[in-house]
Structure formats: structure tokens, C-alpha cells
Write an enzyme that holds these catalytic residues in place. Structure first.
Site, mmCIF file in Angstrom:
data_model
loop_
_atom_site.group_PDB
_atom_site.id
_atom_site.type_symbol
_atom_site.label_atom_id
_atom_site.label_comp_id
_atom_site.label_asym_id
_atom_site.label_seq_id
_atom_site.Cartn_x
_atom_site.Cartn_y
_atom_site.Cartn_z
ATOM 1 N N ASP A 16 64.049 -143.842 103.508
ATOM 2 C CA ASP A 16 63.617 -144.122 105.272
ATOM 3 C C ASP A 16 63.961 -142.721 105.247
ATOM 4 O OD1 ASP A 16 64.813 -145.629 107.633
ATOM 5 O OD2 ASP A 16 66.487 -144.704 106.965
ATOM 6 N N ASP A 18 65.236 -140.976 108.736
ATOM 7 C CA ASP A 18 66.303 -140.823 109.033
ATOM 8 C C ASP A 18 67.370 -140.829 108.622
ATOM 9 O OD1 ASP A 18 64.434 -140.291 111.595
ATOM 10 O OD2 ASP A 18 64.631 -141.841 112.569
#
Length: 176
Positions: A16, A18
Site C-alpha cells: 500500500d 499511504d
């Protein structure tokens, strides 16, 4: 650029963005607002050296909500790539989902976007486009939706709750 599926498979590290690669200040879209998570560049470089694919799979509803544009996101990813190259690292491909059920722009509005995590679309697309060894691959995310997307895609998921990403993976015995 993806390689032919006739090539031998390699494991993939799905990340991922952020909250895993960069500090999540909410809708990060400009380099000026970007700050690396401690150990993130070193992790990417370690997996590159070990011969793994490294993919970013990121929900980017800020595009659909009208907070920033796809061009802004691409510019940020290009700057990330430059900074990673300085550390001897690279992302093999970025996958993003600008869709959201409440997107301001109709073209990004979807009641249940197949690529938006917790749906597995981005991971499945990466595994379709690259010769990935699914059983050896895993995802690092910072939200339960990331873990659900990994599960639905048939890869292990590990929930990162912040701190030093390198130390996190070393603690799990997963750093190559």
C-alpha cells in the site's frame, strides 16, 4: 513494462502507499507533502536485490473526489521513483484506483469499484500482467481493507501499524 508470462515466476511484494511507504497525512498528492516511512526505501531495495517484483497498490479516491488529478498522482509517483533510484531501488509498477462510491466526478463514481481495496482488483491485475509466484508473495498494508484485498487475491497480508518498515519486516522474518 510487464514481461512475458512465459518467463519464470517470481514472488511479489505488494505495498500500500499511504501509511506504508509514506506517512499518511490524508490525500498526499504533492512531493512537498510527501515524507517516507522510516526504512521504506531500504525495504524496496532489499526486495529488488532478492529478485522480487515490487508493486504499489493504492486507493486514490482523492482523484475521484476532485482533490487532485491523475497527473498530480503520476508526478508524485515519478518523484518517488527518482528518490528510490537514488537508494538503489525501484517500483516495478504502480496500480491505483481513483474510484469511490461518492466520487465528485461521475466517471470515477462506482458503487463497489473492483479495484478499490478491500476488493482485490489491483493485485489480481498485477498477477495477470506479470509472472508472479502467488504462493510466495505477500502484501503489506496499514488498514484492514488492505488485508482483505490480499486475502481475496490469494496472498498473505501483514498489517503494518507504523514505525520502521524495515524493522517490522525483520521482526516477521520476511526481509530478504
Amino acid at each position: 513494462m510487464p514481461v512475458s508470462a512465459e518467463k519464470p515466476t517470481r514472488p511479489a511484494l505488494f505495498l500500500d502507499r499511504d501509511g506504508v511507504l509514506n506517512l499518511d497525512h490524508g490525500y498526499v498528492s504533492r512531493w512537498e507533502d510527501f515524507a517516507w516511512v522510516e526504512g521504506a526505501r531500504e525495504v524496496v531495495a532489499a526486495f529488488n536485490r532478492a529478485g522480487w517484483w515490487v508493486f504499489v497498490v493504492t486507493n486514490q479516491s482523492g482523484i475521484g473526489r476532485g482533490y487532485y488529478t491523475e497527473d498530480d498522482m503520476h508526478a508524485l509517483h515519478a518523484r518517488m521513483g527518482e528518490a528510490l533510484a537514488e537508494a538503489g531501488a525501484r517500483i516495478d509498477a504502480f496500480y491505483w484506483c481513483p474510484h469511490h462510491p461518492e466520487a465528485a466526478e461521475a466517471r470515477f463514481r462506482h458503487p463497489d469499484p473492483p479495484d478499490r481495496k478491500p476488493n482485490p482488483g489491483m493485485l489480481l491485475r498485477a498477477m495477470d500482467e506479470w509472472p508472479v509466484d502467488r504462493e510466495a508473495s505477500f502484501m503489506i498494508g496499514d488498514k484492514p481493507g488492505d488485508m482483505e484485498a490480499a486475502r481475496r487475491a490469494g496472498v498473505r497480508g501483514h498489517l503494518f501499524e507504523g514505525g520502521d518498515l524495515r524493522a517490522f519486516l525483520e521482526g516477521l522474518g520476511l526481509l530478504p
